[in-house]
Design an enzyme around this catalytic site. Structure first.
Site, short mmCIF file in Angstrom:
data_model
loop_
_atom_site.label_atom_id
_atom_site.label_comp_id
_atom_site.label_asym_id
_atom_site.label_seq_id
_atom_site.Cartn_x
_atom_site.Cartn_y
_atom_site.Cartn_z
N CYS A 114 57.65 32.01 41.13
CA CYS A 114 59.16 31.56 41.80
C CYS A 114 59.62 30.28 41.14
O CYS A 114 60.85 30.22 40.98
CB CYS A 114 58.93 31.51 43.05
SG CYS A 114 58.28 32.95 43.99
N HIS A 250 65.73 27.53 45.15
CA HIS A 250 64.93 28.85 44.99
C HIS A 250 65.24 29.65 46.38
O HIS A 250 64.95 28.75 47.26
CB HIS A 250 63.41 28.58 44.56
CG HIS A 250 62.85 30.00 44.98
ND1 HIS A 250 63.01 31.20 44.39
CD2 HIS A 250 61.54 30.03 45.51
CE1 HIS A 250 61.95 32.14 45.13
NE2 HIS A 250 61.21 31.25 45.50
N ASN A 280 63.52 37.03 48.78
CA ASN A 280 63.08 36.21 47.69
C ASN A 280 62.82 36.86 46.38
O ASN A 280 61.92 37.82 46.28
CB ASN A 280 61.71 35.40 48.26
CG ASN A 280 61.19 34.67 47.22
OD1 ASN A 280 61.30 34.69 46.11
ND2 ASN A 280 60.07 33.95 47.66
O1 UT7 Z 1 58.49 31.76 46.64
C1 UT7 Z 1 57.33 31.40 46.58
C2 UT7 Z 1 56.82 30.45 47.66
N1 UT7 Z 1 56.70 30.95 48.96
C3 UT7 Z 1 57.24 30.43 49.84
O2 UT7 Z 1 57.70 29.19 49.81
C4 UT7 Z 1 57.01 30.98 51.21
C5 UT7 Z 1 56.49 29.95 52.37
N2 UT7 Z 1 56.09 30.46 53.66
C6 UT7 Z 1 56.81 30.83 54.44
O3 UT7 Z 1 58.11 30.95 54.00
C7 UT7 Z 1 56.51 31.25 55.84
O4 UT7 Z 1 55.16 30.43 55.86
C8 UT7 Z 1 56.42 32.58 56.06
C9 UT7 Z 1 57.99 33.15 56.41
C10 UT7 Z 1 55.87 33.41 55.07
C11 UT7 Z 1 55.68 32.90 57.57
O5 UT7 Z 1 56.49 32.08 58.45
P1 UT7 Z 1 55.47 31.11 59.39
O6 UT7 Z 1 56.32 30.35 60.27
O7 UT7 Z 1 54.61 30.21 58.29
O8 UT7 Z 1 54.58 32.15 60.04
P2 UT7 Z 1 52.83 32.20 60.01
O9 UT7 Z 1 52.44 32.91 58.62
O10 UT7 Z 1 52.42 30.97 60.67
O11 UT7 Z 1 52.59 33.41 61.20
C12 UT7 Z 1 52.94 33.03 62.46
C13 UT7 Z 1 52.75 34.39 63.49
C14 UT7 Z 1 51.44 34.97 63.04
O12 UT7 Z 1 50.85 35.62 64.30
P3 UT7 Z 1 49.87 34.54 65.10
O13 UT7 Z 1 48.73 34.52 64.36
O14 UT7 Z 1 50.71 33.76 65.66
O15 UT7 Z 1 49.69 35.58 66.30
C15 UT7 Z 1 51.47 36.14 61.86
O16 UT7 Z 1 50.50 37.18 61.98
O17 UT7 Z 1 53.80 35.50 62.89
C16 UT7 Z 1 52.89 36.64 62.66
N3 UT7 Z 1 53.62 37.30 61.34
C17 UT7 Z 1 54.54 38.35 61.90
N4 UT7 Z 1 55.20 38.85 62.71
C18 UT7 Z 1 56.00 39.85 62.71
C19 UT7 Z 1 53.52 36.97 60.14
N5 UT7 Z 1 54.28 37.99 59.43
C20 UT7 Z 1 55.04 38.46 60.39
C21 UT7 Z 1 56.25 39.74 60.20
N6 UT7 Z 1 56.67 40.15 61.56
N7 UT7 Z 1 56.57 40.06 59.20
#
Ligand code: UT7
Length: 323
Positions: A114, A250, A280
Protein backbone atom coordinates in the site's frame (compact mmCIF):
# COMPACT_ATOMS: atom_id res chain seq x y z
CA UNK A 1 21.65 22.90 -13.36
CA UNK A 2 19.52 22.22 -10.27
CA UNK A 3 16.67 19.94 -11.32
CA UNK A 4 13.25 19.36 -9.76
CA UNK A 5 10.50 16.79 -10.47
CA UNK A 6 7.42 18.71 -11.51
CA UNK A 7 3.96 17.20 -11.86
CA UNK A 8 2.83 17.65 -15.47
CA UNK A 9 -0.41 15.63 -15.43
CA UNK A 10 -2.49 13.03 -13.60
CA UNK A 11 -5.05 10.40 -14.54
CA UNK A 12 -6.90 7.43 -13.09
CA UNK A 13 -9.04 4.49 -14.03
CA UNK A 14 -11.62 2.39 -12.18
CA UNK A 15 -13.04 -0.86 -13.55
CA UNK A 16 -16.79 -0.91 -14.15
CA UNK A 17 -17.95 -3.68 -11.78
CA UNK A 18 -19.26 -2.33 -8.47
CA UNK A 19 -19.24 -4.61 -5.42
CA UNK A 20 -21.38 -3.19 -2.62
CA UNK A 21 -21.36 -3.98 1.09
CA UNK A 22 -24.76 -5.64 0.60
CA UNK A 23 -23.22 -7.93 -2.07
CA UNK A 24 -20.54 -8.96 0.42
CA UNK A 25 -23.07 -9.46 3.23
CA UNK A 26 -24.75 -12.02 0.98
CA UNK A 27 -21.46 -13.99 0.80
CA UNK A 28 -19.90 -13.75 4.28
CA UNK A 29 -21.01 -13.02 7.83
CA UNK A 30 -20.79 -9.22 7.73
CA UNK A 31 -23.06 -6.22 7.36
CA UNK A 32 -23.16 -2.84 5.66
CA UNK A 33 -23.31 -1.23 9.13
CA UNK A 34 -20.14 -2.99 10.37
CA UNK A 35 -18.13 -2.19 7.23
CA UNK A 36 -19.19 1.47 7.10
CA UNK A 37 -18.69 2.05 10.84
CA UNK A 38 -15.27 0.35 11.02
CA UNK A 39 -13.81 1.48 7.69
CA UNK A 40 -15.97 4.09 5.91
CA UNK A 41 -16.29 1.83 2.87
CA UNK A 42 -19.64 1.47 1.04
CA UNK A 43 -18.53 -0.15 -2.22
CA UNK A 44 -15.46 -0.98 -4.26
CA UNK A 45 -14.65 -1.71 -7.93
CA UNK A 46 -13.59 -5.13 -9.21
CA UNK A 47 -11.65 -5.73 -12.43
CA UNK A 48 -13.46 -7.77 -15.07
CA UNK A 49 -12.41 -11.20 -16.24
CA UNK A 50 -9.44 -10.78 -18.56
CA UNK A 51 -8.78 -7.26 -17.27
CA UNK A 52 -5.26 -7.20 -15.86
CA UNK A 53 -3.27 -4.79 -13.69
CA UNK A 54 -1.44 -3.63 -16.85
CA UNK A 55 -4.78 -2.78 -18.51
CA UNK A 56 -5.83 -0.64 -15.55
CA UNK A 57 -2.38 0.99 -15.49
CA UNK A 58 -2.45 1.75 -19.23
CA UNK A 59 -5.92 3.35 -19.00
CA UNK A 60 -4.78 5.60 -16.13
CA UNK A 61 -1.45 6.40 -17.82
CA UNK A 62 -3.14 7.45 -21.08
CA UNK A 63 -5.31 9.93 -19.18
CA UNK A 64 -2.27 11.25 -17.29
CA UNK A 65 -0.34 11.71 -20.56
CA UNK A 66 -3.34 13.51 -22.10
CA UNK A 67 -3.64 15.85 -19.14
CA UNK A 68 0.12 16.56 -19.35
CA UNK A 69 -0.11 17.18 -23.10
CA UNK A 70 2.56 14.51 -23.59
CA UNK A 71 3.09 11.73 -26.05
CA UNK A 72 4.28 8.23 -25.05
CA UNK A 73 7.50 9.02 -26.92
CA UNK A 74 8.24 11.79 -24.39
CA UNK A 75 8.45 9.23 -21.55
CA UNK A 76 11.83 7.70 -20.68
CA UNK A 77 11.00 6.14 -17.30
CA UNK A 78 8.05 3.97 -16.22
CA UNK A 79 7.82 3.07 -12.53
CA UNK A 80 4.83 0.98 -11.60
CA UNK A 81 3.87 0.30 -7.99
CA UNK A 82 1.93 -2.93 -7.64
CA UNK A 83 1.55 -6.02 -5.48
CA UNK A 84 -0.62 -7.73 -8.06
CA UNK A 85 1.55 -7.96 -11.21
CA UNK A 86 0.21 -9.56 -14.38
CA UNK A 87 2.99 -12.16 -14.18
CA UNK A 88 5.85 -13.06 -11.86
CA UNK A 89 8.05 -11.59 -14.59
CA UNK A 90 8.50 -9.48 -16.65
CA UNK A 91 7.73 -6.43 -14.57
CA UNK A 92 4.24 -5.13 -15.26
CA UNK A 93 5.95 -1.80 -16.03
CA UNK A 94 7.56 -3.45 -19.08
CA UNK A 95 4.15 -4.68 -20.28
CA UNK A 96 2.71 -1.20 -19.74
CA UNK A 97 5.63 0.41 -21.58
CA UNK A 98 4.90 -1.78 -24.63
CA UNK A 99 1.10 -1.34 -24.50
CA UNK A 100 1.48 2.46 -24.31
CA UNK A 101 4.06 2.54 -27.10
CA UNK A 102 6.80 4.13 -24.99
CA UNK A 103 9.75 3.53 -27.32
CA UNK A 104 12.74 3.65 -24.95
CA UNK A 105 13.98 4.21 -21.42
CA UNK A 106 13.83 2.28 -18.16
CA UNK A 107 10.78 0.46 -16.80
CA UNK A 108 10.47 -1.42 -13.53
CA UNK A 109 8.04 -2.33 -10.75
CA UNK A 110 8.19 -1.22 -7.14
CA UNK A 111 6.78 -3.55 -4.48
CA UNK A 112 5.93 -1.80 -1.24
CA UNK A 113 2.27 -2.88 -1.09
CA UNK A 114 0.00 0.00 0.00
CA UNK A 115 3.01 2.34 0.34
CA UNK A 116 3.98 1.55 -3.25
CA UNK A 117 2.99 4.88 -4.77
CA UNK A 118 4.98 6.88 -2.22
CA UNK A 119 7.97 4.58 -2.82
CA UNK A 120 7.59 4.87 -6.63
CA UNK A 121 7.23 8.66 -6.53
CA UNK A 122 10.28 8.99 -4.28
CA UNK A 123 12.29 6.76 -6.64
CA UNK A 124 11.19 8.70 -9.73
CA UNK A 125 12.02 11.99 -8.02
CA UNK A 126 15.59 10.82 -7.40
CA UNK A 127 15.99 9.55 -11.00
CA UNK A 128 14.69 12.82 -12.45
CA UNK A 129 16.80 15.05 -10.25
CA UNK A 130 20.01 13.38 -11.44
CA UNK A 131 19.20 14.46 -15.01
CA UNK A 132 19.53 10.87 -16.30
CA UNK A 133 15.79 10.72 -17.06
CA UNK A 134 13.58 13.54 -18.27
CA UNK A 135 9.97 12.36 -18.08
CA UNK A 136 8.57 9.70 -15.76
CA UNK A 137 5.27 7.90 -15.64
CA UNK A 138 4.64 6.93 -12.03
CA UNK A 139 1.75 4.51 -11.73
CA UNK A 140 -0.04 2.74 -8.90
CA UNK A 141 -2.16 -0.12 -10.23
CA UNK A 142 -3.78 -3.08 -8.50
CA UNK A 143 -6.10 -5.99 -9.04
CA UNK A 144 -6.17 -6.81 -5.32
CA UNK A 145 -9.39 -8.76 -5.84
CA UNK A 146 -7.18 -11.55 -7.30
CA UNK A 147 -5.37 -12.17 -4.00
CA UNK A 148 -8.38 -11.89 -1.70
CA UNK A 149 -9.77 -14.90 0.14
CA UNK A 150 -13.46 -14.23 -0.50
CA UNK A 151 -14.36 -16.39 2.53
CA UNK A 152 -12.33 -14.22 4.92
CA UNK A 153 -14.61 -11.42 6.15
CA UNK A 154 -11.76 -9.64 7.93
CA UNK A 155 -10.06 -8.78 4.61
CA UNK A 156 -12.51 -9.27 1.73
CA UNK A 157 -14.57 -6.23 2.70
CA UNK A 158 -11.58 -3.87 2.57
CA UNK A 159 -9.98 -3.96 -0.85
CA UNK A 160 -10.79 -2.88 -4.40
CA UNK A 161 -9.17 -2.60 -7.84
CA UNK A 162 -8.05 0.50 -9.75
CA UNK A 163 -5.14 2.54 -11.06
CA UNK A 164 -3.79 6.06 -10.98
CA UNK A 165 -0.86 7.71 -12.74
CA UNK A 166 1.25 10.85 -12.60
CA UNK A 167 3.52 12.30 -15.28
CA UNK A 168 6.57 13.97 -13.76
CA UNK A 169 9.05 16.09 -15.64
CA UNK A 170 12.60 17.10 -14.76
CA UNK A 171 12.66 20.90 -14.83
CA UNK A 172 15.24 23.53 -14.09
CA UNK A 173 14.51 24.56 -10.49
CA UNK A 174 15.15 28.20 -11.42
CA UNK A 175 12.37 28.11 -14.01
CA UNK A 176 9.79 25.85 -12.31
CA UNK A 177 9.03 28.42 -9.61
CA UNK A 178 8.04 26.67 -6.41
CA UNK A 179 6.24 23.77 -8.14
CA UNK A 180 7.48 20.17 -7.84
CA UNK A 181 8.30 17.46 -5.33
CA UNK A 182 9.64 19.19 -2.21
CA UNK A 183 10.43 16.42 0.27
CA UNK A 184 9.92 12.69 0.74
CA UNK A 185 10.34 10.17 3.55
CA UNK A 186 10.33 6.35 3.32
CA UNK A 187 10.46 3.81 6.13
CA UNK A 188 10.15 0.05 6.63
CA UNK A 189 10.15 -2.16 9.70
CA UNK A 190 10.48 -5.75 8.49
CA UNK A 191 9.86 -7.17 11.96
CA UNK A 192 6.15 -6.72 11.30
CA UNK A 193 5.87 -8.76 8.08
CA UNK A 194 3.41 -11.16 9.74
CA UNK A 195 0.90 -8.40 10.48
CA UNK A 196 0.01 -8.06 6.79
CA UNK A 197 1.20 -10.52 4.17
CA UNK A 198 0.21 -12.98 1.47
CA UNK A 199 0.41 -16.66 2.46
CA UNK A 200 1.97 -17.75 -0.82
CA UNK A 201 4.87 -16.88 -3.07
CA UNK A 202 7.07 -17.99 -5.93
CA UNK A 203 10.00 -19.10 -3.82
CA UNK A 204 8.12 -20.37 -0.75
CA UNK A 205 4.94 -22.19 -1.76
CA UNK A 206 4.89 -21.89 -5.53
CA UNK A 207 1.38 -20.47 -5.25
CA UNK A 208 -0.04 -16.97 -5.48
CA UNK A 209 -1.60 -17.03 -2.01
CA UNK A 210 -4.13 -14.82 -0.27
CA UNK A 211 -3.98 -11.65 1.82
CA UNK A 212 -3.77 -12.29 5.57
CA UNK A 213 -3.96 -9.41 8.01
CA UNK A 214 -4.01 -8.87 11.73
CA UNK A 215 -5.96 -5.68 11.13
CA UNK A 216 -6.00 -4.30 14.65
CA UNK A 217 -2.21 -4.71 14.97
CA UNK A 218 -1.68 -2.79 11.72
CA UNK A 219 -4.21 -0.20 12.87
CA UNK A 220 -2.32 0.34 16.13
CA UNK A 221 0.90 1.12 14.19
CA UNK A 222 -0.67 3.24 11.49
CA UNK A 223 -1.60 6.62 12.97
CA UNK A 224 1.68 7.14 14.83
CA UNK A 225 3.99 6.01 12.04
CA UNK A 226 2.15 7.85 9.27
CA UNK A 227 2.10 11.03 11.39
CA UNK A 228 5.83 10.70 12.09
CA UNK A 229 6.57 10.40 8.35
CA UNK A 230 4.48 13.48 7.61
CA UNK A 231 6.20 15.44 10.38
CA UNK A 232 9.59 14.38 8.97
CA UNK A 233 8.60 15.57 5.48
CA UNK A 234 7.20 18.86 6.80
CA UNK A 235 10.39 19.43 8.79
CA UNK A 236 12.56 18.82 5.69
CA UNK A 237 10.39 21.35 3.82
CA UNK A 238 10.47 23.87 6.69
CA UNK A 239 6.68 24.05 7.08
CA UNK A 240 4.11 23.06 9.70
CA UNK A 241 1.98 20.04 8.62
CA UNK A 242 -1.12 22.22 9.08
CA UNK A 243 0.17 24.59 6.36
CA UNK A 244 -0.70 22.14 3.56
CA UNK A 245 -3.53 22.92 1.14
CA UNK A 246 -4.56 19.30 0.56
CA UNK A 247 -4.04 16.02 2.38
CA UNK A 248 -4.31 13.02 0.03
CA UNK A 249 -3.87 9.96 2.25
CA UNK A 250 -3.75 6.28 1.36
CA UNK A 251 -7.35 5.13 1.63
CA UNK A 252 -7.10 2.19 4.06
CA UNK A 253 -9.55 3.17 6.76
CA UNK A 254 -11.48 6.38 7.42
CA UNK A 255 -10.68 6.05 11.12
CA UNK A 256 -6.92 6.03 10.40
CA UNK A 257 -7.30 9.14 8.21
CA UNK A 258 -9.26 10.94 10.96
CA UNK A 259 -6.69 9.88 13.54
CA UNK A 260 -3.86 11.44 11.50
CA UNK A 261 -5.89 14.59 10.84
CA UNK A 262 -6.53 15.00 14.58
CA UNK A 263 -2.97 14.21 15.63
CA UNK A 264 -1.43 16.72 13.21
CA UNK A 265 -4.21 19.29 13.59
CA UNK A 266 -4.89 19.35 9.84
CA UNK A 267 -7.85 21.29 8.46
CA UNK A 268 -10.53 18.58 8.03
CA UNK A 269 -12.06 20.24 4.94
CA UNK A 270 -8.70 19.77 3.19
CA UNK A 271 -8.78 15.96 3.29
CA UNK A 272 -9.39 14.07 0.05
CA UNK A 273 -11.30 10.86 0.72
CA UNK A 274 -12.46 8.36 -1.88
CA UNK A 275 -12.65 5.37 0.44
CA UNK A 276 -16.47 5.20 0.49
CA UNK A 277 -16.76 4.31 -3.20
CA UNK A 278 -13.34 2.73 -3.86
CA UNK A 279 -12.24 0.91 -0.71
CA UNK A 280 -8.53 0.25 -0.27
CA UNK A 281 -6.91 -0.01 -3.71
CA UNK A 282 -3.42 -0.39 -2.20
CA UNK A 283 -0.76 1.34 -4.36
CA UNK A 284 -3.46 2.90 -6.55
CA UNK A 285 -5.38 4.72 -3.83
CA UNK A 286 -3.31 7.93 -3.61
CA UNK A 287 -3.22 8.74 -7.36
CA UNK A 288 -6.91 7.76 -7.63
CA UNK A 289 -7.86 10.16 -4.83
CA UNK A 290 -5.54 12.88 -6.16
CA UNK A 291 -7.06 12.66 -9.64
CA UNK A 292 -10.61 12.81 -8.27
CA UNK A 293 -9.74 16.07 -6.47
CA UNK A 294 -8.03 17.53 -9.56
CA UNK A 295 -11.00 16.67 -11.76
CA UNK A 296 -13.59 18.19 -9.42
CA UNK A 297 -11.51 21.38 -9.19
CA UNK A 298 -10.34 21.10 -5.57
CA UNK A 299 -6.60 20.59 -6.19
CA UNK A 300 -5.18 23.30 -8.46
CA UNK A 301 -1.70 23.93 -9.83
CA UNK A 302 0.40 25.56 -7.13
CA UNK A 303 -1.41 23.89 -4.20
CA UNK A 304 0.71 22.31 -1.48
CA UNK A 305 -0.21 18.61 -1.30
CA UNK A 306 0.84 15.99 1.26
CA UNK A 307 0.48 12.28 0.49
CA UNK A 308 1.11 9.36 2.85
CA UNK A 309 0.68 5.63 3.09
CA UNK A 310 1.34 2.58 5.22
CA UNK A 311 1.23 -1.02 4.09
CA UNK A 312 2.65 -4.53 4.22
CA UNK A 313 6.27 -4.75 5.26
CA UNK A 314 5.44 -2.82 7.30
CA UNK A 315 6.33 0.02 4.95
CA UNK A 316 5.26 3.62 5.27
CA UNK A 317 6.12 7.06 4.01
CA UNK A 318 5.00 10.52 2.98
CA UNK A 319 5.75 13.09 0.32
CA UNK A 320 5.11 16.80 -0.08
CA UNK A 321 4.77 18.52 -3.43
CA UNK A 322 3.52 21.72 -4.94
CA UNK A 323 1.10 20.54 -7.62
O1 UT7 B 1 -3.67 -0.60 3.53
C1 UT7 B 1 -2.76 -1.40 4.19
C2 UT7 B 1 -2.79 -1.19 5.64
N1 UT7 B 1 -4.00 -1.69 6.22
C3 UT7 B 1 -4.60 -1.04 7.16
O2 UT7 B 1 -4.16 0.04 7.51
C4 UT7 B 1 -5.76 -1.69 7.84
C5 UT7 B 1 -5.68 -1.44 9.30
N2 UT7 B 1 -6.71 -2.10 10.06
C6 UT7 B 1 -8.02 -1.75 9.99
O3 UT7 B 1 -8.41 -0.92 9.20
C7 UT7 B 1 -8.97 -2.38 10.98
O4 UT7 B 1 -8.22 -3.10 11.93
C8 UT7 B 1 -10.03 -3.33 10.33
C9 UT7 B 1 -11.04 -2.50 9.58
C10 UT7 B 1 -9.34 -4.30 9.41
C11 UT7 B 1 -10.76 -4.07 11.43
O5 UT7 B 1 -11.36 -3.16 12.34
P1 UT7 B 1 -11.13 -3.36 13.92
O6 UT7 B 1 -11.93 -2.31 14.58
O7 UT7 B 1 -9.63 -3.34 14.15
O8 UT7 B 1 -11.76 -4.76 14.19
P2 UT7 B 1 -11.07 -6.08 14.78
O9 UT7 B 1 -10.16 -6.68 13.78
O10 UT7 B 1 -10.50 -5.79 16.13
O11 UT7 B 1 -12.33 -7.02 14.94
C12 UT7 B 1 -13.42 -6.66 15.81
C13 UT7 B 1 -14.52 -7.69 15.65
C14 UT7 B 1 -13.99 -9.13 15.74
O12 UT7 B 1 -14.99 -9.89 16.43
P3 UT7 B 1 -14.83 -10.23 17.99
O13 UT7 B 1 -13.53 -10.99 18.12
O14 UT7 B 1 -14.78 -8.92 18.68
O15 UT7 B 1 -16.04 -11.03 18.29
C15 UT7 B 1 -13.93 -9.59 14.32
O16 UT7 B 1 -14.09 -10.98 14.18
O17 UT7 B 1 -15.11 -7.59 14.35
C16 UT7 B 1 -15.13 -8.88 13.73
N3 UT7 B 1 -15.02 -8.68 12.29
C17 UT7 B 1 -16.11 -8.49 11.52
N4 UT7 B 1 -17.43 -8.43 11.81
C18 UT7 B 1 -18.28 -8.18 10.78
C19 UT7 B 1 -13.93 -8.66 11.51
N5 UT7 B 1 -14.26 -8.43 10.23
C20 UT7 B 1 -15.61 -8.31 10.21
C21 UT7 B 1 -16.56 -8.08 9.18
N6 UT7 B 1 -17.87 -8.03 9.51
N7 UT7 B 1 -16.19 -7.89 7.89
Amino acid sequence: MNLKSVLAGAGSYLPGNVLSNADLAARVDTSDEWIRARTGIKSRRIAGEGEFTSDLAVAAARKALDSAGKDPSDVDLVILATTTPDKTFPATAAIVQAKLGVPAGAAFDVQAVCSGFVYALTTADKFLRTGDHKCALVIGAETFSRIIDWEDRSTCVLFGDGAGAWVLEAQDAEKSGDRGVIATELQCDGRFTDYLHVDGGVSSTGTVGHVRMQGNKVFRQAIERISDAMIAVARKAGIAPSAIDWFVPHQANERIIHGVVERLNLPSDRVVSTIAEQGNTSAASIPLAFDAAVRDGRIKPGDLVMIEAMGGGLTWGAALLRA
